[in-house]
Design an enzyme around this catalytic site. Structure first.
Site, PDB file in Angstrom:
ATOM      1  N   ASP A 229      -8.884  -0.999   8.432  1.00 45.29           N
ATOM      2  CA  ASP A 229      -8.468   0.229   9.128  1.00 45.29           C
ATOM      3  C   ASP A 229      -7.639  -0.128  10.358  1.00 45.29           C
ATOM      4  O   ASP A 229      -6.578   0.467  10.614  1.00 45.29           O
ATOM      5  CB  ASP A 229      -9.677   1.124   9.484  1.00 45.29           C
ATOM      6  CG  ASP A 229     -10.860   0.361  10.063  1.00 45.29           C
ATOM      7  OD1 ASP A 229     -10.815  -0.886  10.122  1.00 45.29           O
ATOM      8  OD2 ASP A 229     -11.841   1.020  10.480  1.00 45.29           O
ATOM      9  N   ASP A 257       2.468  -0.736   0.627  1.00 52.65           N
ATOM     10  CA  ASP A 257       3.294   0.489   0.660  1.00 52.65           C
ATOM     11  C   ASP A 257       3.529   0.919   2.104  1.00 52.65           C
ATOM     12  O   ASP A 257       4.624   1.349   2.474  1.00 52.65           O
ATOM     13  CB  ASP A 257       2.615   1.644  -0.097  1.00 52.65           C
ATOM     14  CG  ASP A 257       2.945   1.633  -1.591  1.00 52.65           C
ATOM     15  OD1 ASP A 257       3.208   0.543  -2.136  1.00 52.65           O
ATOM     16  OD2 ASP A 257       2.935   2.718  -2.209  1.00 52.65           O
TER      17      ASP A 257
HETATM   18 MG    MG Z   1       1.188  -0.272  -5.296  1.00 49.68          MG
END
Ligand code: MG
Ligand code: IPM
Length: 384
Positions: A229, A257
């Site tokens: 986190d 991503d």
């Molecule tokens: Mg992926």
């Protein structure tokens, strides 16, 4: 730069896949062909059906002939897979299951995702350009274990259903990917950030203990541990603190991503998946983007950088890899963009000297530039 390597022969398996996969794969293949022609190499390309395209033809996302073709190649170039057409199939029959089976069958346990900011594209990053200064890191994602490959099951029906996915890691699985990440960091800025959730998960506690013990063999590399986190937040707050990030399969999927967004678009990031031996697989980290497919608008840079990563990592062709990357930088500097990497905020998608072109025209410009780089070197010699 040193002098180029004498001509080599390689076989490359191509798996164009679905959606924009075929378009971006075509672009990457064109540049590999240009490099081969310019630098005197011989690349033989063999195309195989994979993903949804293979389901449509054979009922199987990873047909036996495709797997055999990959195994016998020197390297594999994959476009993208998946799409709404196959989304209603059971999980184990979908295109994604073919990708996981391919990774498993080829023993690909390392996944490398370099996060490089292209200077001319700084303005499309959601971060202020000054916050990107010095941002250049790599994510090493474990690729063959974790919750991806544990048992998945659903019991009961409708309102009474329960589902379960099992995450597991062995010491040996963590050690082998950790060693690779330490080697990468040793060859870069000698800092490794291992990301886990060791305050909650047993797999993460084992992960942290194992990475710490592997670190004793790499005293030159500074090791730090972050909870996932916090890592997700740090990537946005101060991306330049990272050199190499090492993490598990699931966390690596998510963080890569996020990190791609720093570069301005997921369409820009390449990846390499490799095992201990055998061919490595190169693919852009983006998906098949069904809404862009067939319109000649997709950005081919993730695939093109996957091709340059292949030249560098699998074939040891550093100059060839740099010639592609330098050509891309020059084309971007001249203002060429595919629509998805234009900058509407700055008026780039239209005015301001930017030239919005399709995927194939964009590729043509890079291709011409690769040949120019070679002419330049022939005229002035290597080393300039
Ligand atoms: Mg992926
Ligand atoms: C990736 C993708 C894949 C993954 C999907 C398509 C199975 O998201 O390579 O990051 O989750 O590994």
């Amino acid at each position: 730069m040193t002098a180029p390597t004498a001509g080599i022969r390689k076989t490359i398996a191509t798996l164009p896949g679905d959606g924009i996969g075929p378009e971006v794969t075509r672009a990457a293949v064109q540049l590999l062909r240009d490099c081969a022609a310019s630098f005197g190499h011989q690349f033989e390309f063999r195309e195989f059906p994979f993903g949804g395209a293979a389901i449509d033809r054979t009922g199987d996302p990873l047909p036996a002939a495709t797997l055999a073709g990959c195994k016998s190649a020197d390297a594999i170039l994959l476009g993208a897979i998946g799409g709404p057409k196959w989304d209603s199939l059971p999980l184990e029959q979908r295109p994604e299951a073919g990708l996981l089976a391919l990774r498993k069958s080829l023993g690909l346990y390392i996944n490398l995702r370099p996060i490089r900011i292209c200077d001319p594209l700084r303005s499309i990053s959601p971060l202020k350009p000054e916050r990107l200064t010095g941002c250049d890191f790599e994510i090493v994602r474990e690729l063959a274990g974790d919750i991806y490959f544990g048992e998945h099951d659903t019991r009961g029906h409708n309102g009474n259903a329960t589902a379960r996915d099992v995450a597991s890691y062995s010491v040996a699985e963590v050690e082998r990917v950790a060693r690779y990440a330490f080697e990468r960091a040793a060859g870069r800025n000698r800092k490794l950030t291992s990301v886990d959730k060791a305050n909650v998960l047993a797999t993460s506690a084992l992960w942290r203990k194992t990475v710490t013990s592997v670190s004793r063999h790499y005293p030159q590399v500074k090791l730090e541990h972050l909870y996932v986190d916090n890592a997700a937040m740090q990537i946005l707050l101060r991306p330049q603190q990272f050199d190499v990030i090492l993490t598990s399969n699931m966390f690596g999927d998510i963080l890569s991503d996020e990190a791609a967004a720093l570069a301005g678009s997921i369409g820009l990031i390449p990846s390499m998946s490799r095992g201990k031996a055998g061919p490595a697989l190169y693919e852009p980290i983006h998906g098949s983007a069904p809404s862009l497919a067939g319109k000649d608008v997709a950005c081919p840079l993730g695939a093109i950088f996957s091709a340059s990563l292949m030249l560098r990592e699998s074939f040891g062709l550093e100059i060839e890899a740099q010639s592609i990357e330098a050509a891309v930088d020059r084309i971007l500097e001249r203002g060429y963009r595919t629509p998805d990497i234009g900058d509407p905020a700055k008026g780039i998608a239209g005015g301001n000297g930017a030239r919005i072109v399709g995927c194939s025209e964009f590729t043509e410009h890079i291709s011409a530039e690769v040949s120019d780089v070679l002419v330049h070197h022939e005229r002035y010699g290597w080393g300039v």
